[in-house]
Structure formats: structure tokens, C-alpha cells
Design a protein around this motif. Structure first.
Motif, PDB file in Angstrom:
ATOM      1  N   GLY A  35     125.817 115.185 136.782  1.00 49.51           N
ATOM      2  CA  GLY A  35     124.945 114.708 137.605  1.00 49.51           C
ATOM      3  C   GLY A  35     123.547 115.278 137.415  1.00 49.51           C
ATOM      4  N   GLY A  38     121.279 112.619 135.671  1.00 49.30           N
ATOM      5  CA  GLY A  38     120.487 111.913 136.603  1.00 49.30           C
ATOM      6  C   GLY A  38     119.043 112.500 137.124  1.00 49.30           C
ATOM      7  N   SER A 138     121.758 107.730 131.419  1.00 48.10           N
ATOM      8  CA  SER A 138     121.923 107.166 132.608  1.00 48.10           C
ATOM      9  C   SER A 138     123.315 106.412 132.922  1.00 48.10           C
ATOM     10  CB  SER A 138     120.660 106.163 132.725  1.00 48.10           C
ATOM     11  OG  SER A 138     120.861 104.989 131.547  1.00 48.10           O
ATOM     12  N   ALA A 141     126.472 109.427 132.805  1.00 49.32           N
ATOM     13  CA  ALA A 141     126.933 110.677 133.794  1.00 49.32           C
ATOM     14  C   ALA A 141     127.644 109.906 134.910  1.00 49.32           C
ATOM     15  CB  ALA A 141     125.459 111.168 134.445  1.00 49.32           C
ATOM     16  N   PRO A 142     127.025 108.521 135.716  1.00 48.35           N
ATOM     17  CA  PRO A 142     128.210 107.896 136.282  1.00 48.35           C
ATOM     18  C   PRO A 142     129.612 107.836 135.897  1.00 48.35           C
ATOM     19  CG  PRO A 142     125.777 106.793 136.454  1.00 48.35           C
ATOM     20  CD  PRO A 142     125.979 107.760 135.229  1.00 48.35           C
ATOM     21  N   ILE A 145     131.337 111.015 136.111  1.00 52.21           N
ATOM     22  CA  ILE A 145     131.685 111.532 137.244  1.00 52.21           C
ATOM     23  C   ILE A 145     132.899 110.489 137.929  1.00 52.21           C
ATOM     24  CG2 ILE A 145     130.915 111.492 139.571  1.00 52.21           C
ATOM     25  CD1 ILE A 145     128.215 112.084 138.455  1.00 52.21           C
ATOM     26  N   ASN A 161     125.154 111.560 141.450  1.00 47.73           N
ATOM     27  CA  ASN A 161     123.961 111.090 140.519  1.00 47.73           C
ATOM     28  C   ASN A 161     122.898 110.528 140.918  1.00 47.73           C
ATOM     29  OD1 ASN A 161     123.636 110.735 137.225  1.00 47.73           O
ATOM     30  ND2 ASN A 161     123.481 108.512 138.032  1.00 47.73           N
ATOM     31  N   GLN A 200     121.679 121.749 131.577  1.00 49.21           N
ATOM     32  CA  GLN A 200     122.819 120.933 131.645  1.00 49.21           C
ATOM     33  C   GLN A 200     123.509 121.083 130.373  1.00 49.21           C
ATOM     34  OE1 GLN A 200     122.557 116.511 131.251  1.00 49.21           O
ATOM     35  NE2 GLN A 200     124.067 116.376 132.839  1.00 49.21           N
ATOM     36  N   THR A 473     121.063 103.775 144.973  1.00 48.02           N
ATOM     37  CA  THR A 473     122.334 104.257 144.323  1.00 48.02           C
ATOM     38  C   THR A 473     123.308 103.436 144.203  1.00 48.02           C
ATOM     39  OG1 THR A 473     122.971 104.897 146.351  1.00 48.02           O
ATOM     40  CG2 THR A 473     121.745 106.496 145.359  1.00 48.02           C
ATOM     41  N   TRP A 476     124.546 101.500 140.297  1.00 51.45           N
ATOM     42  CA  TRP A 476     125.159 102.632 139.603  1.00 51.45           C
ATOM     43  C   TRP A 476     126.795 102.753 139.921  1.00 51.45           C
ATOM     44  CZ3 TRP A 476     122.646 102.993 135.117  1.00 51.45           C
ATOM     45  CH2 TRP A 476     121.271 103.148 135.122  1.00 51.45           C
TER      46      TRP A 476
END
Length: 579
Positions: A35, A38, A138, A141-142, A145, A161, A200, A473, A476
Motif C-alpha cells: 500500500g 498508494g 497505481s 499495489a491493489p 493486495i 491502498n 517500500q 477508493t 480501484w
């Protein structure tokens, strides 16, 4: 997990997420580390809004050129378009973890280039590099996860995120305020962006690849080891079986379609289920940008100056309020996205956005119509060399107001007695600005003194509150769930590119629109586009709350119709049994 599992998710909510990660903190470690991508996204979005105020002060050719200001802001978006497109390829070819690590490296380099930039064009090069990293992160990451999360808490974890994005924006405003008095101001603001990228990078070195991607590459033992850290012992075998069925089907498809990205895109566009997923995914991503949110994020201090607050530090302080509300809204989304559903949150969010955009439009129009008048005596007080040349030669000079003066590329120096009394229309040079301020007057270059100023800031906050829990949110989350597994990388990449293209259009045109239509007219345009977006979301975007990925695919295959126009689908067998 991406392949679903033994537990249905229709009752999932934030409390379930908290219980799960409390028992299995490894899940939160995965989600938090990914995350941070993000956070990079959010920090870059927010930091340029404050840095731009001081870049204008350092480079006069930027201050006098609206297009240059828009380009400095939007080139990060242009880079993100390329990064998002390449990110889809990297995700499928080298894995989600490698894509995140690559994004960190590029972002870090971009931050260093911006901080050391000797002229505006080098700033633009740094913005492009930062954008490449943001674009890759962008959409990766989602996805990471989502594939490392149990289905019952997937929505809440993917929302982390979104929380990181808004948290990054809030952090950027704090950093901006911290460096307003420091030598170098904007260089520190943009340079600090490299720190979260470095953090990160270090964290991701110690984390595994997505279990789904590992299984796809026949690294079954590694995938099992990760699943054992995420699921209870009796669930692991069920997850592995689901993975096997999904990957076998995907390999069969690739044998027929080929493995190249172009082949996958062609195949995706030919596939009815994927097309319907893209209709929904692209719709919410485009709508997210065309409601005008990034005009607020990229230009918040400038908008506050439009509302009548001339000071850079005051504009940054008031902008911090809107950014904080955005972060709070992300927390609200995490609490309710799995209780009330993705679709409902977006629809309610869009209605609030439209309402407050219309009210904002009216307030800015009223503020413009009540702008202080220009006084010939006040202007003459500073001498003809300091006065605005357009005002001196105008045949209708007695009818000029502060807004007329600003539209002539001049500046308004307030009356010494009160900002709201008739003032002087002067040249907008640094020398004249100093002359005005030397008499303890306020020098307005972007907006006029207005009694509506605080009302405009409050309405901006309400607009953010409407936007953040839904449209902030949820798009995404929808894009992490809506595509068949074998097309998830390419589908997410296409939708992310659509998001960034829309972002580019909005960010590159906002200041020009305000010059042509005024702030009020521009917000009214966004309200109209938001209304059209609401209609598209209603008809094209299904509810994916609590559904396993296979169920989402079946929903799209059958065809989605909103409740008023089609019979509601019956619950799946698993959902009925769970109920």
C-alpha cells in the motif's frame, strides 16, 4: 485470495478485517507494504499543489505562463499513463513484487531530479520519471493486495491502498507547510518524496511474490508456503485446488490465444465477459477523474487563492483541511465498503459530488460578481509605471472590478482601509508586488477579496467528504475484482491507463478553463460531466461485494441489468447456505 475460497464474503465488514489481521498480522504486513505504492501516488498528487506556488515565485516564465504551470503538474500524469500500461505487462511477465520494486526505483530517481532541477524543463523531466513510478504502482499495489487477501476481507484490505493515497496527500500538505520558510522551499517538498519509495523498496525485498502468480509459474511449493501464512490449515488445500483450476483454465486459453500482450488485448476485447468488465472498470476510473477531484488535489492552494486568500501559507493551511477530510473519507470507506457494497457507495458519492459542485459553482460566480471595484485614485497612487497598462488604456476603466483586472493579467492591490473597498489595478511584477506589500496591503494575483471565501473552502471540504468514501477508493477495488483471472493484468492496465488519460486531460486543462470560464463556470462543467458519469455507473457497474472472482465472471457472462430494469439475480448456492 484471488481464486476465492471456502468462506463466502457477503457479510464481510471492517470488524471482520480487524479480527482476521489481529489473528494473522502477516496479512496486514503484505497489505501495508504494498500500500505504500498508494502513498507515493498520493504524495505526488498533493505535493505539487504547494510546490507550484513557490516554483512560480522562483521562475517568472512559469508564473506568467499558464500552460507551463499545467505542464509541470500534468507531465507526471503523462508518465503515469506509460507506467500504468507497462505495469500491466510487468505484472504478468515478472510478477507483482518486481513491478513494485521497479516503480520505487524510478520514483526515487524522479524525486532527486526534481529537487536538483536548475530550470523548469528539468522539473518536467523529473515529473515524467515520478509519473512512470506512480503509474506502475497505481495498478500493481491493489492487485498485489487483492491476491494476498482472504476473500471475506479483500475489499477492506484493498481500501488500505486508497487510505495510503489520501494519507500521502495529507502528508504532502504537512511537508509543504513545514518547508514554507526553509531555503529552497519547493526543492525540499519534492525531494522528500523519495523517502517513502526507498522505504517500500526495503520492505518489499523481504516479502514474497503474489501466491497466485507463483502458482501460475509452477512454483507451487512457494505459493503453498505463502498461503499457509494467510489461511488456516484446513483452508489451504481448498485454495490450492481453486488455484489449480483457475491456472489450468488460463493456460488452456493462452495455448489458443498466445502469450503476447497484443494477443491478450485483442483476446480481451473479443471476449464478451472481459468487455463487460472493461465497460464497468473504465467507467468508474474515468468518472473518478472527471468529477474534478484532481483539480482540487493538484491545485487546492490555487483554488483557495481563487476564493480570495492571497497568502501562500494561508492557502496551504486551508488546503490541509481538504486533504485531511480526504484521508478521513478513506477510513470511512474501509469501514463500509464490504457492508454496503461498492456500487451503492459510488452512487451515493456521485450524488453528493454533483450537489456540492453545483453549489460551489454558484458561490464562485457570486464572489466574482461582488468583487471589489478598481479605484482610479488608488491606482494613480502607485504611479503610471506601476499601474496595469490595460487599465490605463481601457475605455471602460470606471466599470473595472478586481476580476476584470485579473483577467487582464494584472494584479489587484487592496485598499489600505479594507480588502473589500475599491483598490488599485497594478502590474503583476515582483517589484510592484513589493511596493504594494510595503504599504501593508494585500496583493491578489489569482483571486479577489471575497466574503464568500470561507464558504467556498467549507464547500470544498463537503465535496471531498462526498468524494472520498465512494469515488475515491471504490474504483480501484472494482478493478481488482471485475476481470476474469486470466485477463486481470491486462484489464487492470487498460483501466488504469484510462484513469491516467482522464487525469491528464483534467490537469492539463483546468487553469485554461478557469481563465476562459472562471472558477464557477469550470466547476459547473465538472458537475455536468459528473451527472453523465452517474448515469453510466448506474447502468454499467454491477455489485461485486462478497462475490468470489468466479461468481463475478458468471455475473458478467449472464449480463448485468440494474434493479429497476431487470430481474435481480438469485443468490449463489454458497451464499444461500451461508445465510
Amino acid at each position: 485470495m484471488v481464486e476465492g475460497g471456502v468462506t463466502t464474503a457477503d457479510k464481510t465488514e471492517f470488524t471482520e478485517c480487524w479480527k482476521t489481521v489481529w489473528k494473522t498480522p502477516y496479512i496486514m504486513r503484505l497489505a501495508f507494504s504494498a500500500g505504500i505504492g498508494g502513498l507515493l501516488f498520493g504524495y505526488d498528487t498533493g505535493v505539487i499543489s504547494g510546490a507550484l506556488l513557490y516554483i512560480r515565485d522562483d521562475f517568472e516564465d512559469v508564473d506568467k505562463n499558464t500552460w507551463m504551470q499545467e505542464t509541470i503538474v500534468s507531465m507526471a500524469v503523462a508518465g503515469a499513463i506509460i507506467g500504468a500500461a507497462f505495469g500491466g505487462y510487468m505484472n504478468d511477465r515478472w510478477g507483482r513484487r518486481v513491478a513494485i520494486l521497479g516503480a520505487d526505483i524510478v520514483f526515487f530517481l524522479g524525486a532527486i531530479v526534481m529537487a536538483a532541477a536548475p530550470n523548469p524543463w528539468v522539473i518536467i523531466i523529473g515529473r515524467i520519471l515520478v509519473g512512470l513510478g506512480v503509474g506502475m504502482a497505481s495498478m500493481t499495489a491493489p492487485l498485489y493486495i487483492s491476491e494476498a487477501s482472504p476473500a471475506r476481507i479483500r475489499g477492506a484490505l484493498v481500501s488500505t491502498n486508497g487510505l495510503m493515497i489520501t494519507g500521502g496527500q495529507f502528508l504532502s500538505y504537512l511537508i509543504n507547510l513545514a518547508f514554507t520558510k526553509a531555503p529552497g522551499t519547493w526543492r525540499w517538498m519534492v525531494g522528500v518524496a523519495g523517502i517513502p519509495a526507498l522505504v517500500q523498496f526495503v520492505l518489499m525485498l523481504s516479502l514474497p511474490e503474489s501466491p497466485r502468480w507463483l502458482y501460475r509459474k509452477d512454483r507451487v511449493d512457494e505459493a503453498r508456503a505463502i498461503l499457509e501464512k494467510i489461511y488456516t490449515a484446513h483452508e489451504v488445500e481448498d485454495e490450492l485446488n481453486a488455484l489449480k483450476l483457475s491456472v489450468d483454465a488460463e493456460k488452456a486459453d493462452e495455448a489458443a490465444l498466445g502469450e503476447g500482450m497484443i494477443a491478450k488485448v485483442k483476446s480481451a476485447l473479443k471476449n464478451r465477459v472481459v468487455r463487460r468488465g472493461l465497460y464497468a472498470g473504465i467507467t468508474v476510473q474515468v468518472a473518478q477523474q472527471f468529477v474534478g477531484i484532481n483539480t482540487v488535489m493538484y491545485y487546492a492552494p490555487t483554488i483557495v487563492q481563487f476564493a480570495g486568500f492571497a497568502s501562500n501559507s494561508v492557502a496551504l493551511s486551508l488546503s490541509l483541511i481538504t486533504s485531511g477530510l480526504n484521508a478521513v473519507g478513506s477510513v470511512v470507506s474501509m469501514c463500509f465498503v464490504d457492508r454496503y457494497g461498492r456500487r451503492r457507495l459510488m452512487l451515493v458519492s456521485m450524488i453528493g459530488i454533483i450537489f456540492f459542485l453545483v453549489i460551489l459553482s454558484v458561490v464562485f460566480m457570486e464572489a466574482a460578481s461582488h468583487a471589489p471595484k478598481i479605484s482610479g485614485i488608488e491606482s494613480a497612487h502607485f504611479g503610471s509605471n506601476s499601474s496595469c497598462s490595460a487599465y490605463l488604456t481601457a475605455t471602460d476603466a470606471p466599470r473595472w472590478s478586481c476580476m476584470t483586472c485579473l483577467k487582464a493579467d494584472c494584479a489587484f492591490c487592496s485598499n489600505a482601509a479594507s480588502e473589500f473597498h475599491p483598490g488599485a489595478c497594478l502590474d503583476s511584477s515582483k517589484v510592484v508586488r513589493g511596493e504594494c506589500r510595503a504599504e501593508n496591503r494585500v496583493f491578489f494575483e489569482k483571486g479577489c477579496p471575497s466574503k464568500f471565501g470561507f464558504l467556498a473552502v467549507i464547500l470544498l471540504g463537503l465535496y471531498i467528504i462526498s468524494y472520498s468514501p465512494g469515488m475515491g477508493t471504490v474504483p480501484w477495488i472494482v478493478n481488482s475484482e471485475i476481470y476474469p483471472l486470466r485477463y486481470r493484468g491486462v484489464g487492470g492496465g487498460i483501466a488504469a491507463v484510462a484513469n491516467w488519460c482522464s487525469n491528464l486531460i483534467v490537469s492539463e486543462s483546468y487553469l485554461s478553463l478557469t481563465e476562459a470560464l472562471g472558477a464557477g463556470g469550470t466547476f459547473f462543467v465538472f458537475a455536468g460531466i459528473s451527472t453523465i458519469s452517474l448515469i453510466f455507473i448506474y447502468f454499467l457497474v454491477p455489485e461485486t461485494k462478497g462475490l468470489q472472482f468466479e461468481e463475478v465472471e458468471k455475473l458478467l457472462e449472464d449480463g448485468y441489468r440494474p434493479g429497476l430494469f431487470g430481474r435481480k439475480k438469485e443468490k449463489s448456492k454458497d451464499q444461500v447456505e451461508s445465510t
